[in-house]
Write a protein that holds these residues in place. Structure first.
Motif, PDB file in Angstrom:
ATOM      1  N   LEU A   1       0.853  -1.045  -0.261  1.00  0.00           N
ATOM      2  CA  LEU A   1       0.076   0.153  -0.071  1.00  0.00           C
ATOM      3  C   LEU A   1       0.820   1.220   0.087  1.00  0.00           C
ATOM      4  O   LEU A   1       0.337   1.809  -0.749  1.00  0.00           O
ATOM      5  CB  LEU A   1      -0.685   0.117   1.036  1.00  0.00           C
ATOM      6  N   HIS A   2       1.790   1.055   0.631  1.00  0.00           N
ATOM      7  CA  HIS A   2       2.987   2.018   0.844  1.00  0.00           C
ATOM      8  C   HIS A   2       3.149   2.562  -0.240  1.00  0.00           C
ATOM      9  O   HIS A   2       3.622   4.130  -0.621  1.00  0.00           O
ATOM     10  CB  HIS A   2       4.183   2.284   2.015  1.00  0.00           C
ATOM     11  N   THR A   3       4.015   1.703  -1.148  1.00  0.00           N
ATOM     12  CA  THR A   3       4.549   1.605  -2.428  1.00  0.00           C
ATOM     13  C   THR A   3       3.758   2.289  -3.270  1.00  0.00           C
ATOM     14  O   THR A   3       3.760   2.905  -4.611  1.00  0.00           O
ATOM     15  CB  THR A   3       5.010   0.059  -2.787  1.00  0.00           C
ATOM     16  N   ARG A   4       2.072   1.749  -3.240  1.00  0.00           N
ATOM     17  CA  ARG A   4       1.642   2.445  -4.811  1.00  0.00           C
ATOM     18  C   ARG A   4       0.681   2.997  -4.309  1.00  0.00           C
ATOM     19  O   ARG A   4       1.055   4.078  -5.063  1.00  0.00           O
ATOM     20  CB  ARG A   4       0.039   0.951  -4.431  1.00  0.00           C
ATOM     21  N   SER A   5       0.828   3.860  -2.936  1.00  0.00           N
ATOM     22  CA  SER A   5       0.613   5.291  -2.985  1.00  0.00           C
ATOM     23  C   SER A   5       2.362   6.434  -3.279  1.00  0.00           C
ATOM     24  O   SER A   5       2.219   7.582  -3.661  1.00  0.00           O
ATOM     25  CB  SER A   5       0.638   5.291  -1.120  1.00  0.00           C
ATOM     26  N   TRP A   6       3.370   6.020  -3.282  1.00  0.00           N
ATOM     27  CA  TRP A   6       4.275   6.346  -3.440  1.00  0.00           C
ATOM     28  C   TRP A   6       4.371   6.751  -5.359  1.00  0.00           C
ATOM     29  O   TRP A   6       4.986   7.626  -5.749  1.00  0.00           O
ATOM     30  CB  TRP A   6       5.662   5.674  -3.538  1.00  0.00           C
ATOM     31  N   GLN A   7       3.968   5.110  -5.992  1.00  0.00           N
ATOM     32  CA  GLN A   7       4.188   5.483  -7.422  1.00  0.00           C
ATOM     33  C   GLN A   7       2.804   6.683  -7.955  1.00  0.00           C
ATOM     34  O   GLN A   7       3.078   7.011  -9.201  1.00  0.00           O
ATOM     35  CB  GLN A   7       3.559   4.196  -7.878  1.00  0.00           C
ATOM     36  N   VAL A   8       1.612   6.707  -7.433  1.00  0.00           N
ATOM     37  CA  VAL A   8       0.753   7.077  -7.259  1.00  0.00           C
ATOM     38  C   VAL A   8       1.595   9.232  -7.245  1.00  0.00           C
ATOM     39  O   VAL A   8       1.072   9.653  -7.691  1.00  0.00           O
ATOM     40  CB  VAL A   8      -0.827   7.010  -6.581  1.00  0.00           C
ATOM     41  N   ALA A   9       2.076   9.307  -6.037  1.00  0.00           N
ATOM     42  CA  ALA A   9       2.288  10.085  -5.707  1.00  0.00           C
ATOM     43  C   ALA A   9       3.242  11.269  -6.592  1.00  0.00           C
ATOM     44  O   ALA A   9       3.100  11.902  -6.916  1.00  0.00           O
ATOM     45  CB  ALA A   9       2.269  10.457  -4.488  1.00  0.00           C
ATOM     46  N   TYR A  10       4.185  10.090  -6.579  1.00  0.00           N
ATOM     47  CA  TYR A  10       5.356  10.475  -7.421  1.00  0.00           C
ATOM     48  C   TYR A  10       5.407  10.082  -8.767  1.00  0.00           C
ATOM     49  O   TYR A  10       6.796  10.506  -9.401  1.00  0.00           O
ATOM     50  CB  TYR A  10       6.502   9.708  -6.217  1.00  0.00           C
TER      51      TYR A  10
ATOM     52  N   ASP B   1       5.779  11.873 -11.422  1.00  0.00           N
ATOM     53  CA  ASP B   1       5.958  12.737 -12.261  1.00  0.00           C
ATOM     54  C   ASP B   1       6.977  13.700 -11.640  1.00  0.00           C
ATOM     55  O   ASP B   1       7.352  14.179 -12.449  1.00  0.00           O
ATOM     56  CB  ASP B   1       5.171  14.150 -12.769  1.00  0.00           C
ATOM     57  N   ILE B   2       7.694  13.024 -10.439  1.00  0.00           N
ATOM     58  CA  ILE B   2       8.924  13.621 -10.369  1.00  0.00           C
ATOM     59  C   ILE B   2       9.414  12.516 -10.139  1.00  0.00           C
ATOM     60  O   ILE B   2      11.062  12.631 -10.179  1.00  0.00           O
ATOM     61  CB  ILE B   2       8.601  14.315  -8.645  1.00  0.00           C
ATOM     62  N   LEU B   3       9.900  11.109  -9.544  1.00  0.00           N
ATOM     63  CA  LEU B   3      10.548  10.182  -8.889  1.00  0.00           C
ATOM     64  C   LEU B   3      10.717   9.634 -10.770  1.00  0.00           C
ATOM     65  O   LEU B   3       9.805   9.040 -10.671  1.00  0.00           O
ATOM     66  CB  LEU B   3      11.023   9.131  -8.124  1.00  0.00           C
ATOM     67  N   PRO B   4      12.079   8.625 -10.781  1.00  0.00           N
ATOM     68  CA  PRO B   4      12.546   7.977 -11.980  1.00  0.00           C
ATOM     69  C   PRO B   4      11.560   6.775 -11.431  1.00  0.00           C
ATOM     70  O   PRO B   4      11.236   6.241 -11.057  1.00  0.00           O
ATOM     71  CB  PRO B   4      13.592   7.269 -11.327  1.00  0.00           C
ATOM     72  N   ALA B   5      10.587   6.290 -12.639  1.00  0.00           N
ATOM     73  CA  ALA B   5       9.699   5.037 -13.200  1.00  0.00           C
ATOM     74  C   ALA B   5      10.493   3.638 -12.754  1.00  0.00           C
ATOM     75  O   ALA B   5      10.063   2.869 -11.445  1.00  0.00           O
ATOM     76  CB  ALA B   5       9.288   4.490 -14.355  1.00  0.00           C
ATOM     77  N   HIS B   6      12.298   3.750 -12.702  1.00  0.00           N
ATOM     78  CA  HIS B   6      12.363   2.683 -13.055  1.00  0.00           C
ATOM     79  C   HIS B   6      13.090   2.581 -10.958  1.00  0.00           C
ATOM     80  O   HIS B   6      12.176   1.336 -10.319  1.00  0.00           O
ATOM     81  CB  HIS B   6      13.888   2.435 -13.281  1.00  0.00           C
ATOM     82  N   TYR B   7      12.554   3.548 -10.180  1.00  0.00           N
ATOM     83  CA  TYR B   7      12.848   3.526  -8.872  1.00  0.00           C
ATOM     84  C   TYR B   7      11.961   3.037  -7.883  1.00  0.00           C
ATOM     85  O   TYR B   7      11.197   1.997  -6.916  1.00  0.00           O
ATOM     86  CB  TYR B   7      13.417   4.338  -8.648  1.00  0.00           C
ATOM     87  N   LEU B   8      10.599   3.687  -8.895  1.00  0.00           N
ATOM     88  CA  LEU B   8       9.190   3.620  -7.931  1.00  0.00           C
ATOM     89  C   LEU B   8       9.242   1.868  -8.130  1.00  0.00           C
ATOM     90  O   LEU B   8       7.640   1.731  -7.056  1.00  0.00           O
ATOM     91  CB  LEU B   8       8.168   4.856  -8.527  1.00  0.00           C
ATOM     92  N   ASN B   9       8.932   1.599  -9.245  1.00  0.00           N
ATOM     93  CA  ASN B   9       8.408  -0.346  -9.512  1.00  0.00           C
ATOM     94  C   ASN B   9       9.920  -1.144  -8.992  1.00  0.00           C
ATOM     95  O   ASN B   9       9.354  -1.711  -9.549  1.00  0.00           O
ATOM     96  CB  ASN B   9       8.552   0.547 -11.707  1.00  0.00           C
ATOM     97  N   ASN B  10      10.812  -0.815  -8.985  1.00  0.00           N
ATOM     98  CA  ASN B  10      11.854  -1.825  -8.683  1.00  0.00           C
ATOM     99  C   ASN B  10      12.277  -1.584  -7.306  1.00  0.00           C
ATOM    100  O   ASN B  10      12.673  -2.604  -6.652  1.00  0.00           O
ATOM    101  CB  ASN B  10      13.143  -1.754  -9.825  1.00  0.00           C
ATOM    102  N   VAL B  11      12.645  -0.673  -7.172  1.00  0.00           N
ATOM    103  CA  VAL B  11      13.477  -0.089  -6.147  1.00  0.00           C
ATOM    104  C   VAL B  11      12.518   0.138  -4.512  1.00  0.00           C
ATOM    105  O   VAL B  11      12.554  -0.727  -3.068  1.00  0.00           O
ATOM    106  CB  VAL B  11      14.658   1.155  -6.431  1.00  0.00           C
ATOM    107  N   ALA B  12      11.331   1.584  -4.902  1.00  0.00           N
ATOM    108  CA  ALA B  12      10.736   1.036  -3.563  1.00  0.00           C
ATOM    109  C   ALA B  12      10.491   0.668  -3.124  1.00  0.00           C
ATOM    110  O   ALA B  12       9.826   0.050  -1.983  1.00  0.00           O
ATOM    111  CB  ALA B  12       9.785   2.298  -4.525  1.00  0.00           C
ATOM    112  N   PRO B  13       9.230  -0.814  -4.213  1.00  0.00           N
ATOM    113  CA  PRO B  13       8.722  -2.182  -3.295  1.00  0.00           C
ATOM    114  C   PRO B  13       9.520  -2.587  -1.865  1.00  0.00           C
ATOM    115  O   PRO B  13       9.383  -3.023  -1.411  1.00  0.00           O
ATOM    116  CB  PRO B  13       8.464  -3.169  -4.646  1.00  0.00           C
TER     117      PRO B  13
END
Length: 71
Positions: A24-33, A35-47
């Protein structure tokens, strides 16, 4: 209709809930950020980071207060 199925239930989260909370935390980051953080980070590192973070929080913090709302 079964009204018990529609009632909101609150309970204290446990270590066993860490993965779900991390998702849930990861998904909220993926939506909120998105356009701010790289997609690779949000999809691979953040989880992985969020999962590690929540597992550590539950393991080391005896005063952690997290409540889950369940339907």
């Amino acid at each position: 209709m079964n009204t018990a199925m529609n009632q909101l239930q609150l309970r204290e989260a446990t270590f066993d809930d860490a993965n779900l909370i991390a998702q849930l935390h990861t998904r909220s980051w993926q939506v909120a950020y998105r356009d701010i953080l790289p997609a690779h980070y949000l999809n691979n590192v953040a989880p992985v980071e969020r999962e590690t973070l929540w597992k550590r929080r539950f393991h080391y913090d005896n005063h952690l207060w997290v409540t889950l709302a369940l339907w």
